[in-house]
Write a protein that holds these residues in place. Structure first.
Motif, mmCIF file in Angstrom:
data_model
loop_
_atom_site.group_PDB
_atom_site.id
_atom_site.type_symbol
_atom_site.label_atom_id
_atom_site.label_comp_id
_atom_site.label_asym_id
_atom_site.label_seq_id
_atom_site.Cartn_x
_atom_site.Cartn_y
_atom_site.Cartn_z
ATOM 1 N N ARG A 123 0.809 -1.221 0.000
ATOM 2 C CA ARG A 123 0.000 0.000 0.000
ATOM 3 C C ARG A 123 0.845 1.276 0.000
ATOM 4 O O ARG A 123 0.427 2.295 -0.544
ATOM 5 N N ALA A 124 2.020 1.240 0.642
ATOM 6 C CA ALA A 124 2.871 2.435 0.704
ATOM 7 C C ALA A 124 4.333 2.021 0.723
ATOM 8 O O ALA A 124 4.708 1.041 1.366
ATOM 9 N N VAL A 125 5.161 2.797 0.004
ATOM 10 C CA VAL A 125 6.573 2.436 -0.151
ATOM 11 C C VAL A 125 7.403 3.702 -0.379
ATOM 12 O O VAL A 125 6.889 4.695 -0.904
ATOM 13 N N ALA A 127 10.468 3.975 -14.408
ATOM 14 C CA ALA A 127 9.631 2.884 -14.931
ATOM 15 C C ALA A 127 9.004 2.095 -13.780
ATOM 16 O O ALA A 127 7.844 1.659 -13.850
ATOM 17 N N VAL A 128 9.748 1.935 -12.694
ATOM 18 C CA VAL A 128 9.218 1.268 -11.494
ATOM 19 C C VAL A 128 8.122 2.131 -10.869
ATOM 20 O O VAL A 128 7.067 1.626 -10.464
ATOM 21 N N ALA A 129 8.359 3.442 -10.802
ATOM 22 C CA ALA A 129 7.361 4.361 -10.240
ATOM 23 C C ALA A 129 6.040 4.238 -10.997
ATOM 24 O O ALA A 129 4.950 4.256 -10.390
ATOM 25 N N LYS A 160 2.402 3.096 -9.502
ATOM 26 C CA LYS A 160 1.240 3.968 -9.695
ATOM 27 C C LYS A 160 0.064 3.174 -10.280
ATOM 28 O O LYS A 160 -1.084 3.311 -9.849
ATOM 29 N N LYS A 161 0.393 2.313 -11.233
ATOM 30 C CA LYS A 161 -0.631 1.477 -11.885
ATOM 31 C C LYS A 161 -1.405 0.635 -10.861
ATOM 32 O O LYS A 161 -2.601 0.389 -11.016
ATOM 33 N N VAL A 196 3.430 6.228 -3.164
ATOM 34 C CA VAL A 196 4.888 6.232 -3.344
ATOM 35 C C VAL A 196 5.489 7.509 -2.770
ATOM 36 O O VAL A 196 5.131 8.622 -3.169
ATOM 37 N N PHE A 197 6.382 7.356 -1.824
ATOM 38 C CA PHE A 197 7.170 8.472 -1.293
ATOM 39 C C PHE A 197 8.540 8.448 -1.969
ATOM 40 O O PHE A 197 9.067 7.374 -2.275
#
Length: 303
Positions: A13-15, A58-60, A64-65, A70-71
């Motif tokens: 959920r958060a990274v 590309a990972v970001a 997002k998808k 994302v922090f």
């Protein structure tokens, strides 16, 4: 923010995702922390900032998808901030600061935005003598798996990042869990013989599977314990070259979805055979610094 991490594969959920912005010039040999970086500095093949930036973004996009919060770290000029896994890790609702190489102290300050959202009582600093990095730590439900090096020559290895004092400290913080340590092979000079962290030679994936590189473990009985823990039929063994390319350092968004390097054709085919969706990204340039997808991510919340 209510932190929650109990394993490696529950729905993310958060990274905190690292950044390759203002990564700085090619380091000198004396500034390199691992044999793979040294190899590429000497060979003139050290990755360019624009290539690493494209890879990490590309990972970001994949995160997002899947609607993951994302922090990103504040950018420090001319400073490598790609590998956020090194600087801290979360177990249950506790945020544990790593005791890492002194040159890298600034990195934790760059995620102040995250730290300010965490209950200060849940932020733990280990004793000074307990050396640890997040790549060596894997929460596994009732267990915590920890990569370490116990040799008397620990101080001689810049590649030895987690010591036995850190293993003991984790057991004290989480007395209800079983902390299991694994001695890893270390080399300051030969990248193919160096397991920098536990996630360089092992990672759980899916519901009950694991990726393992046998020769990353110094003690055969510890490797065998790990195989028995998952069951032989659930273990995917990688080769020395695949370990060097960092096949065990993919990253799980959930039990059913992983982010993997697009060139890991054998591994990615196996993952799909297990019913896992593989989101492929280019990450071969970043891997030249002996880190891949798990190294670039610091999970904060999983279901």
């Amino acid at each position: 923010m209510k932190l929650h991490i109990n394993n490696e594969t529950s729905r993310l959920r958060a990274v905190v995702l690292g950044t390759a912005e203002s990564n700085g010039p090619v380091p000198g040999l004396e500034e390199a922390y691992d044999p793979k970086s040294i190899e590429h500095i000497k060979g003139g093949t050290y990755p360019r900032e624009e290539d690493m930036r494209a890879e990490i973004e590309a990972v970001a996009e994949v995160l997002k998808k899947y609607n993951v919060k994302v922090f990103r770290p504040e950018v420090i000029e001319d400073y490598n901030q790609i590998f956020t896994r090194d600087i801290a890790f979360v177990i249950e609702d506790k945020f544990i600061k790593s005791n890492i190489l002194p040159d890298r102290d600034q990195e934790i300050e760059a995620i102040r935005e995250v730290l300010e959202q965490i209950d200060p009582d849940k932020i733990i600093t280990l004793p000074e003598e307990a050396h640890i990095e997040g790549g060596d730590v894997m929460p596994m439900g009732d267990y915590i798996f920890v990569g370490t090096y116990k040799g008397k020559d620990y101080k001689d290895f810049i590649t030895a990042r987690t010591n036995i004092q850190a293993v003991e400290a984790l057991q004290n913080i989480f007395p209800e869990k079983k902390v299991v340590s694994f001695s890893l092979k270390k080399s300051n000079t030969i990248a193919k013989d160096n397991a920098l962290h536990l996630d360089c030679c092992f990672q759980p994936v899916g519901k009950d599977k694991a990726i393992i590189y046998k020769d990353g473990f110094l003690i055969e009985e510890e490797y065998e314990w790990l195989v028995n823990f998952f069951g032989k039929d659930n273990v995917y063994h990688i080769t020395r070259d695949e370990m060097y390319d960092m096949n065990s350092n993919i990253f799980s968004i959930s039990e059913d979805v992983v982010i993997s390097e697009k060139n890991f054709t054998r591994l990615n085919a196996w993952l799909r055979e297990q019913g896992i969706t593989v989101e492929e990204v280019p990450y071969a340039e970043i891997s030249k610094q002996e880190g891949l997808l798990r190294c670039s991510t610091l999970p904060l919340i999983r279901d």
